[in-house]
Design an enzyme around this catalytic site. Structure first.
Site, PDB file in Angstrom:
ATOM      1  CG  ASP A 258      -1.700  -4.056   2.126  1.00 33.83           C
ATOM      2  OD1 ASP A 258      -0.468  -3.850   1.680  1.00 33.83           O
ATOM      3  OD2 ASP A 258      -2.512  -3.395   1.781  1.00 33.83           O
ATOM      4  CE  LYS A 265      -2.051  -1.347   4.260  1.00 34.92           C
ATOM      5  NZ  LYS A 265      -2.844  -0.030   3.655  1.00 34.92           N
ATOM      6  CG  ASP A 276      -5.682  -6.188   1.508  1.00 34.07           C
ATOM      7  OD1 ASP A 276      -6.663  -5.658   1.478  1.00 34.07           O
ATOM      8  OD2 ASP A 276      -4.613  -5.607   1.252  1.00 34.07           O
ATOM      9  CG  ASP A 335      -0.406   0.391   1.233  1.00 30.90           C
ATOM     10  OD1 ASP A 335      -0.822  -0.856   1.307  1.00 30.90           O
ATOM     11  OD2 ASP A 335      -0.529   1.146   2.229  1.00 30.90           O
ATOM     12  NE  ARG A 339      -4.349   0.705  -6.919  1.00 30.87           N
ATOM     13  CZ  ARG A 339      -4.571   1.877  -6.652  1.00 30.87           C
ATOM     14  NH1 ARG A 339      -4.542   2.843  -7.556  1.00 30.87           N
ATOM     15  NH2 ARG A 339      -5.246   2.220  -5.411  1.00 30.87           N
TER      16      ARG A 339
HETATM   17  N1  BES Z   1      -5.848  -2.790   1.381  1.00 27.73           N
HETATM   18  C1  BES Z   1      -5.575  -1.570   1.166  1.00 27.73           C
HETATM   19  C2  BES Z   1      -6.983  -0.908   1.173  1.00 27.73           C
HETATM   20  C3  BES Z   1      -7.711  -0.938   2.544  1.00 27.73           C
HETATM   21  C4  BES Z   1      -7.631   0.305   3.325  1.00 27.73           C
HETATM   22  C5  BES Z   1      -8.466  -1.627   2.772  1.00 27.73           C
HETATM   23  C6  BES Z   1      -8.611   0.409   4.417  1.00 27.73           C
HETATM   24  C7  BES Z   1      -9.346  -1.530   4.043  1.00 27.73           C
HETATM   25  C8  BES Z   1      -9.166  -0.857   4.917  1.00 27.73           C
HETATM   26  C9  BES Z   1      -4.759  -1.249   0.079  1.00 27.73           C
HETATM   27  O1  BES Z   1      -3.975  -2.145  -0.554  1.00 27.73           O
HETATM   28  C10 BES Z   1      -4.299   0.023   0.122  1.00 27.73           C
HETATM   29  O2  BES Z   1      -3.284   0.102   0.805  1.00 27.73           O
HETATM   30  N2  BES Z   1      -4.683   1.205  -0.676  1.00 27.73           N
HETATM   31  C11 BES Z   1      -3.853   2.232  -0.768  1.00 27.73           C
HETATM   32  C12 BES Z   1      -3.623   2.856  -2.117  1.00 27.73           C
HETATM   33  C13 BES Z   1      -2.942   4.021  -2.202  1.00 27.73           C
HETATM   34  C14 BES Z   1      -1.635   3.906  -1.620  1.00 27.73           C
HETATM   35  C15 BES Z   1      -2.962   4.621  -3.541  1.00 27.73           C
HETATM   36  C16 BES Z   1      -4.968   3.258   0.043  1.00 27.73           C
HETATM   37  O3  BES Z   1      -6.210   3.283  -0.076  1.00 27.73           O
HETATM   38  O4  BES Z   1      -4.396   3.999   0.941  1.00 27.73           O
HETATM   39 ZN    ZN Z   2      -4.254  -4.062   0.195  1.00 26.96          ZN
HETATM   40 MN    MN Z   3      -2.141  -1.788   0.254  1.00 34.41          MN
END
Ligand code: BES
Ligand code: ZN
Ligand code: MN
Length: 487
Positions: A258, A265, A276, A335, A339
């Protein structure tokens, strides 16, 4: 390492290393208590004392290990004791060792043997797939663990096989999560499913681009379209022919890497995003374990696998996509991809008319902020499922913590231009993510487990964990499914 059971007397058993566990401040007239000074070692939980008995016992080395207080012993704590003993055995470079089962355990024989097998295998785990010189490691590898009891019975053997099955499921999950993104691709996850089909009698279907397009998996396709690694949707079925057995769908997020996509990111710690697919790994590990255990349940493992990359073909903020359910999603942040791929899988799960749907996903950074690294976030529409998972969590030490799934969080995901949008802002980020998912499960009993905080660890707290992947979810799910067969 092979694990065997045998009956014998620990005083006269011939072995390079005998592990003997003791309760804290245990007062016995046992021969072993004459071999050390009680004021030097009290049998505190996980502490050890190495003794060279020099002929007063047949074993060459005696490792005492503390069980702690009798009332505090749980399967999870015994796992830790077994893992600690295994690691000491490895330091001592013995090719084999024996663990003596004391007859005065507070746990049943099956549970006891299971914990010893599980903890020993997990304690010795290391990720060596990409080390090129393994000669010294192989030279000193432990070949056999003998579980020694004054009397062996079928229960002891059964417990060992259960513990072994679960541990192999966990190590499979750890290998997949530790594996880097250039090796563990969506295609590789598909191949792994086919390998499980061959070895463990699962019915497996792996869908590639053509099939995903034909069937309309718009969520998985959108997230995967920026990568040269095409996405996959994986179905693994156990017990399909069992009539009257409950049907449980396990759904895993399988983002093999990811980057965040166009909403990219920051560079720092981005390498951790190889994990991920931790939800998918937990589903793989669980399917492996339950098929070897031949659980009398119909369990369907569903994995959405894709790589989230920025490129000229990548999906973009503002895009509107049509998911498998027909519902449209406005993409505000690429990102928040997990979901979106889960939306397709959760909707797909409904075709099995399941008694329960459980999804596992490294879904949000917000859950890490809320719970840290010691619990999974749990959102559910079913008190029964919550109770089952909470109980399994307490037993295995893979704890879950319920967080709200209120309509307000679901509402946060309303979009002006599509049916839903994929972000609901920073406040309560883990909860709005679950609110999004709830749009795709219909009225089925469902639980979402956000495992973002527990899939990997920098600072292992349990003796049976190492730095890196934990395999989180496997022990929890197998325990929950196991008790499902009886209640
Ligand atoms: N894979 C990430 C979440 C994640 C963060 C997993 C840290 C493990 C450690 C997910 O896809 C993500 O990026 N989520 C975002 C959502 C936001 C953009 C609404 C997040 O949590 O920042
Ligand atoms: Zn993710
Ligand atoms: Mn993500």
């Amino acid at each position: 390492m092979d694990i065997v059971t045998t009956s014998g007397d620990y005083l006269t058993y011939d072995t390079p290393l005998l592990v003997y566990s003791m309760w804290q401040d245990e007062a016995t007239s046992d021969h072993i208590t004459t071999l050390f000074e009680a004021e030097d070692w009290s049998g505190e939980f996980k502490t050890t004392l190495l003794i060279y008995p020099r002929g007063t016992l047949t074993t060459r080395r005696l490792l005492l290990i503390g069980l702690g207080q009798r009332a505090e012993l749980t399967p999870d704590r015994l796992c830790e004791v077994a893992a600690t003993a295994a690691q000491k055995a490895q330091e001592l470079k013995v090719a084999k060792y024996s663990f003596y089962v004391k007859p005065d355990s507070t746990l049943s024989t099956v549970v006891y043997a299971q914990a010893i097998a599980e903890g020993s295998i997990l304690g010795l785990y290391s990720f060596l797939a990409h080390k090129t010189d393994l000669t010294t490691l192989n030279q000193h590898a432990i070949r056999t663990l003998t579980i020694l009891a004054s009397q062996t019975d079928e229960q002891l053997e059964r417990g060992v096989r259960i513990g072994e099955s679960i541990a192999r499921g966990v190590t499979l999950a750890r290998d997949l999560v530790n594996g880097p993104g250039n090796h563990i691709t969506p295609a590789k996850l598909g191949e792994t499913a086919h390998e499980l089909e061959q070895a463990f009698n699962l019915d497996v279907t792996v869908m590639g681009l053509d099939e995903l397009r034909a069937q309309g998996f718009g969520g998985i396709l959108a997230v995967g379209q920026g990568s040269s690694q095409p996405p996959r949707f994986i179905v693994m079925e156990h017990g399909a022919t069992l009539k009257d057995a409950p049907t449980i769908c396990l759904v895993g997020k399988g983002i093999t890497f990811d980057t965040g996509g166009i909403s990219i990111k920051p560079a720092e710690n981005m390498d951790a995003m190889k994990s991920d697919m931790g939800g998918a790994a937990a589903v793989f590990g669980t399917m492996r374990a339950i098929s070897t255990l031949k659980l009398p349940l119909h369990v369907v493992g569903l994995v959405s696998a894709a790589e989230n990359m920025p490129s000229s073909t990548a999906y973009k903020p503002g895009d509107i996509i049509t998911t498998l359910s027909g519902k449209t999603v406005e993409v505000l942040n690429t990102d928040a991809e997990g979901r979106i791929v889960l939306a397709d899988a959760l909707f797909y799960a409904q075709r099995y008319n399941p008694d329960a749907i459980i999804d596992l996903a490294t879904l949000t950074g917000a859950v890490v902020v809320a719970l840290g690294h010691h619990a999974m976030g749990m959102m559910s529409n079913s008190d029964d499922l919550v109770q089952r998972l909470t109980q399994a969590g307490d037993l295995t030490g893979e704890r879950v913590w319920r967080m709200p799934l209120w309509d307000e969080y679901k509402k946060l995901m309303d979009s002006d231009v599509a049916d839903v949008k994929n972000t609901g802002g920073r406040p309560g980020g883990a909860l709005s993510a679950a609110g999004f998912l709830s749009h795709f499960v219909g009225d089925y009993p469902w639980t979402h487990l956000d495992i973002a905080g527990v899939a990997m660890t920098d600072q292992p707290v349990k003796a049976y964990q190492q730095k890196g992947a934990t395999g989180a979810g496997v022990r929890l799910l197998v325990e929950a499914l196991h008790t499902w067969t009886t209640t």
